[in-house]
Design a protein around this motif. Structure first.
Motif, short mmCIF file in Angstrom:
data_model
loop_
_atom_site.label_atom_id
_atom_site.label_comp_id
_atom_site.label_asym_id
_atom_site.label_seq_id
_atom_site.Cartn_x
_atom_site.Cartn_y
_atom_site.Cartn_z
N MET A 1 1.19 -1.09 0.24
CA MET A 1 0.21 0.13 0.44
C MET A 1 0.79 1.50 0.11
O MET A 1 1.72 0.89 0.68
N ASP A 58 -2.72 -0.29 -3.78
CA ASP A 58 -2.16 -0.94 -3.52
C ASP A 58 -2.63 -2.69 -4.68
O ASP A 58 -3.28 -3.01 -5.61
N VAL A 63 -7.62 2.63 -4.58
CA VAL A 63 -8.38 1.70 -3.70
C VAL A 63 -9.18 2.46 -3.11
O VAL A 63 -10.14 3.06 -2.08
N ILE A 84 -12.51 4.70 1.56
CA ILE A 84 -12.01 3.69 0.60
C ILE A 84 -13.22 3.00 0.40
O ILE A 84 -14.38 2.44 0.58
N GLN A 91 -10.08 -4.63 4.75
CA GLN A 91 -9.03 -5.76 5.03
C GLN A 91 -7.21 -4.57 5.60
O GLN A 91 -6.46 -5.10 4.97
N LEU A 93 -6.66 -1.29 4.58
CA LEU A 93 -6.56 -0.37 4.52
C LEU A 93 -6.60 0.84 4.09
O LEU A 93 -5.33 1.98 4.24
N LYS A 96 -3.81 1.65 7.16
CA LYS A 96 -2.40 1.77 6.34
C LYS A 96 -3.03 3.90 6.11
O LYS A 96 -1.71 3.96 5.92
#
Length: 167
Positions: A1, A58, A63, A84, A91, A93, A96
């Motif tokens: 990512m 990602d 994303v 997102i 997930q 993400l 992150k």
């Protein structure tokens, strides 16, 4: 990512996200009416130093986005927002992408504080924000109108020194 600056070629992805009523309700905004409208907004804001918009990728796939808006260099604070895409949720993400946005705000822009607004009925987002050290600073009653009704919102804040203490 990874994150990278938002580019004009990303606008179809943004348009798709921002035309979802359920997604935009979480941001307390109306969906965009057209890709042309989004393009005009992009052109108007691309050089605006009070904003930074990043694409979260990602495996070279779009994303979502993380945005730093209302950047105030005198008081050294800004608002952070993240979206997102639904097919990438669950997930990790969002965490992150949020971390990358926070680190950019504190370590690149040298901001002192980041704040956000979140619907009190969005416990998943509140949980993620609290994991990063965001603390509730106040509750705004019936502050946003979305999905046909008024919603209470929490204002949450995070200070740079507290974020780096937690690491």
């Amino acid at each position: 990512m990874n994150i990278r600056p938002l580019a004009k070629q990303d606008l179809p992805h943004i348009y798709q996200q921002k035309n979802s009523r359920s997604v935009m309700a979480l941001w307390f905004e109306e969906p965009f009416n057209s890709l042309d409208e989004l393009t005009i907004l992009y052109d108007r804001h691309v050089l605006d130093q009070s904003e930074r918009r990043f694409v979260i990728e990602d495996d070279n796939q779009f994303v979502g986005v993380v945005e730093l808006i209302d950047i105030n260099t005198i008081h050294r604070h800004c608002e952070i927002q993240i979206i997102i895409d639904t097919k990438f949720q669950g997930q990790g993400l969002a965490q992150k992408g949020l971390r990358a946005g926070i680190e950019y705000a504190f370590s690149v822009l040298n901001l002192h504080k980041i704040y956000l607004y979140v619907d009190v009925e969005n416990p998943a987002a509140i949980h993620i924000y609290q994991k990063f050290g965001f603390q509730e600073e106040g509750r705004l009653k019936k502050h946003y109108f979305a999905e046909g009704r008024y919603h209470d919102s929490l204002m949450m804040g995070l200070f740079a020194n507290e974020f780096y203490q937690e690491k």
